[in-house]
Design an enzyme around this catalytic site. Structure first.
Site, mmCIF file in Angstrom:
data_model
loop_
_atom_site.group_PDB
_atom_site.id
_atom_site.type_symbol
_atom_site.label_atom_id
_atom_site.label_comp_id
_atom_site.label_asym_id
_atom_site.label_seq_id
_atom_site.Cartn_x
_atom_site.Cartn_y
_atom_site.Cartn_z
ATOM 1 N NE ARG A 20 -1.298 2.380 2.829
ATOM 2 C CZ ARG A 20 -0.811 3.598 3.516
ATOM 3 N NH1 ARG A 20 -0.608 4.566 2.703
ATOM 4 N NH2 ARG A 20 -0.379 3.534 4.824
ATOM 5 C CB CYS A 245 13.239 5.950 -5.825
ATOM 6 S SG CYS A 245 14.600 5.789 -6.990
#
Lengths: 305, 305
Positions: A20, A245
């Protein structure tokens, strides 16, 4: 070398948020079938609480627009599958699919409440009130997320009494667990201890709390260690560090589940997680996302292969 | 929000290893003038112990083959500049340049002693004996590095008595400080505490010890926190995480000085380091190396610019 430590818990429950919170913050949208397989793989790796998706309006989070399709596709799985719901409409959609564990997402600061929820803290709590009440009436448990518990990009450090106040109100609404979020990753271990102490003094002990750290400044594991020393036994983490990231400006930097399990294994703290299977799952998901995992442990273990 | 914590030191001395341990493990060779400027920038950022280079044979570490040229080029700088020396020849070269702080690099395991030093642990200690003696005679202090204190890639977990034994012998030779290295980054906080306790029971207290953690599995800061709680006040770190490319198989994963300073700032522990200047230095050096810094704090702070 596992070394049991005085003052640390024997067991930690990991609340896995990769499917999620992780995928919600990834640029690429993952096919529904891959999500379902991901959740099964996470459960097979020993993660028994896997937050599955969010019943937010598809316009806001296109990455999770397939919640209605995903939940039936998952079918039987050996894990609890809580879902995020933003409002009553989301709750109705989730309950209609048989969901019995939900989460609501609040903010400790006015700035982030406006930015993320488009309303004041008071108005957001008013919005949650019927959601929590109806969920509880339907027999569901309700986790509260409280974001910006340490620092806020607009407001700076967040005063402890402000966090304690909003936390108290979420429990008063009927939340059964509260996850303390360091949304921008600025917390350090002393601050964590101070907040947990302040919450304890307000009657909110570690048994009803979880911690949700981001690794933006590399502090997530040190903060987790501080929280464990204060009695917290539920820790949020994201498989492979999904959603963070390392070279993206928008990095959220979720704590990687593998880095957490490596530390807990070393401390002799039981999680039930099979680290090799989990790492293999994150490598597999990284392939679907087309970029390497930001988890240091995933990188180290997969380099060894 | 700086929160002073009971049981933690008021001040930590950072032993900056980026210019030596960092650059030694970088693929690209940095020009001597850039190294000298790097060391000045580190000192200007408040790092007052900057390991400058290694007087190893140029054949083995071409990245540091310019030690003779570098030291005079640095000139006056407001920092101590220890250097690594592998043997008597290296010591002579260093002393001839006026160096008065040296370090020797030992191993707690036979496998790594063979791999890195091409001799047994006993033979390596015999090689260090005249180095340490002559250095002390010349008025130099001697830091010992002890690598593989926690795990070894060939031998697995390293027994505590084995580490304590080699540590004891390095002090007996005349070392004035010992840096405990987790060379492959496998340590966890409980293991750190157990080793420090065992060393203390052998008469080697935290005042003569330093810790040198690698972030290969993301554990370096949590391990540092554990070491601070055991009284250690000297911590090795590498500006920008130099020497640890996150996507290289050969990653050594040095703890980034910026990540360390972020945590210590938050804990209210004085380091004397100006984090903004240090981050700017690491961004500048990353430009010379042609790749982004692996430090999460450097990435987060430089994204904000």
């Amino acid at each position: 070398m596992a070394v049991p430590q005085d003052g640390l818990p024997a067991r930690v429950r990991i609340h896995e948020v990769g499917a999620r919170d992780g995928l919600q913050n990834e640029k690429n949208v993952v096919p529904t079938e891959v999500k379902a397989e991901f959740i099964h793989r996470l459960a097979d790796a020993g993660l028994h609480t896997v937050e599955a998706t969010s019943f937010v309006h598809p316009k806001w989070v296109p990455q999770l627009a397939d919640a209605e399709q995903l939940m039936p596709l998952i079918g039987d799985v050996a894990a609890r599958l809580p879902v995020l719901v933003p409002n009553e409409r989301g709750l109705e959609r989730a309950l209609a699919l048989g969901v019995r564990e939900i989460a609501v997402f609040g903010s400790a600061t006015e700035s982030f409440a406006q930015a993320n929820l488009n309303r004041t803290v008071d108005a957001s709590l008013a919005m949650f009130e019927p959601v929590v009440a109806k969920a509880r009436q339907a027999g569901a448990t309700v986790r509260g997320y409280l974001s910006m518990c340490f620092g806020d990009p607009w407001e700076g450090p967040v005063p402890l009494p402000q966090v304690v106040g909003v936390a108290r109100r979420l429990f008063d609404l009927g939340c059964t667990e509260l996850s303390l979020g360091d949304t921008i990753g600025v917390a350090t271990p002393g601050h964590v201890g101070a907040l947990l102490t302040a919450l304890g003094e307000a009657g909110l002990g570690p048994q009803v709390l979880a911690v949700h750290f981001h690794d933006t400044y590399g502090q997530a594991l040190a903060n987790t260690l501080a929280a464990l020393r204060h009695g917290v036994t539920t820790v949020d983490a994201s498989a492979g560090g999904l959603g963070g990231c390392p070279y993206a400006r928008s990095a959220t930097g979720n704590l990687a589940t593998e880095d957490l399990v490596w530390m807990l294994n070393g401390l002799g703290i039981d999680t039930g997680v099979d680290l090799a299977r989990l790492t293999a799952t994150s490598v597999w998901m990284a392939g679907h996302l087309g970029r390497p995992s930001p988890s240091r442990t995933v990188r180290a273990l997969s380099h060894e292969e």
